[in-house]
Design a protein around this motif. Structure first.
Motif, PDB file in Angstrom:
ATOM      1  N   LEU A 152      -2.044   4.489 -49.975  1.00  0.00           N
ATOM      2  CA  LEU A 152      -1.687   3.356 -50.815  1.00  0.00           C
ATOM      3  C   LEU A 152      -2.227   2.086 -50.174  1.00  0.00           C
ATOM      4  O   LEU A 152      -1.821   1.723 -49.065  1.00  0.00           O
ATOM      5  N   LYS A 153      -3.150   1.445 -50.856  1.00  0.00           N
ATOM      6  CA  LYS A 153      -3.742   0.200 -50.366  1.00  0.00           C
ATOM      7  C   LYS A 153      -2.830  -0.956 -50.760  1.00  0.00           C
ATOM      8  O   LYS A 153      -2.399  -1.051 -51.913  1.00  0.00           O
ATOM      9  N   PHE A 154      -2.521  -1.823 -49.791  1.00  0.00           N
ATOM     10  CA  PHE A 154      -1.742  -3.019 -50.115  1.00  0.00           C
ATOM     11  C   PHE A 154      -2.167  -4.161 -49.206  1.00  0.00           C
ATOM     12  O   PHE A 154      -2.692  -3.955 -48.124  1.00  0.00           O
ATOM     13  N   THR A 155      -1.947  -5.368 -49.687  1.00  0.00           N
ATOM     14  CA  THR A 155      -2.269  -6.573 -48.939  1.00  0.00           C
ATOM     15  C   THR A 155      -0.976  -7.317 -48.651  1.00  0.00           C
ATOM     16  O   THR A 155      -0.168  -7.528 -49.566  1.00  0.00           O
ATOM     17  N   ALA A 156      -0.780  -7.682 -47.402  1.00  0.00           N
ATOM     18  CA  ALA A 156       0.446  -8.372 -46.990  1.00  0.00           C
ATOM     19  C   ALA A 156       0.511  -9.739 -47.659  1.00  0.00           C
ATOM     20  O   ALA A 156      -0.461 -10.493 -47.640  1.00  0.00           O
ATOM     21  N   ASP A 157       1.676 -10.045 -48.235  1.00  0.00           N
ATOM     22  CA  ASP A 157       1.855 -11.330 -48.903  1.00  0.00           C
ATOM     23  C   ASP A 157       2.355 -12.421 -47.954  1.00  0.00           C
ATOM     24  O   ASP A 157       2.410 -13.586 -48.311  1.00  0.00           O
ATOM     25  N   ALA A 158       2.728 -12.011 -46.729  1.00  0.00           N
ATOM     26  CA  ALA A 158       3.197 -12.964 -45.716  1.00  0.00           C
ATOM     27  C   ALA A 158       3.070 -12.316 -44.345  1.00  0.00           C
ATOM     28  O   ALA A 158       3.030 -11.089 -44.232  1.00  0.00           O
ATOM     29  N   THR A 159       3.014 -13.140 -43.315  1.00  0.00           N
ATOM     30  CA  THR A 159       3.053 -12.626 -41.952  1.00  0.00           C
ATOM     31  C   THR A 159       4.517 -12.411 -41.614  1.00  0.00           C
ATOM     32  O   THR A 159       5.305 -13.367 -41.636  1.00  0.00           O
ATOM     33  N   LYS A 160       4.888 -11.149 -41.394  1.00  0.00           N
ATOM     34  CA  LYS A 160       6.290 -10.809 -41.176  1.00  0.00           C
ATOM     35  C   LYS A 160       6.413  -9.379 -40.670  1.00  0.00           C
ATOM     36  O   LYS A 160       5.454  -8.616 -40.705  1.00  0.00           O
TER      37      LYS A 160
END
Length: 80
Positions: free
Chosen positions: A49-57
């Motif tokens: 599952l490809k995903f892009t982080a929406d925040a640094t956390k």
């Protein structure tokens, strides 16, 4: 590999994500680089599952591979 994912662990993986970075979460459960894909799914019906982080956390990624909110843990591991 069967049609059901392998349970890598019955707990989430705490991971430090970086905003804007793309990740590939292991969906098959066989990766040696849990919770991320290392290509172990090749030859099976699974795809990462490809995903892009929406925040640094710090995020808690699913380790049981049964979460309805993949790649994130939703507590499903508690009932397995």
């Amino acid at each position: 590999m069967s049609d059901a994912p392998h349970i890598a662990q019955k707990a989430p993986y705490p991971v430090d994500l970086v905003e804007g970075k793309t990740y590939f979460w292991c969906a098959c459960g066989h990766s040696k680089s849990q919770p991320f894909c290392d290509g172990s799914h090749k030859g099976s019906t699974f795809t990462p599952l490809k995903f892009t982080a929406d925040a640094t956390k710090t995020a808690y990624l699913c380790g049981c591979k049964h979460s309805a909110k993949a790649p994130f843990c939703d507590g499903t591991h508690k009932s397995l």
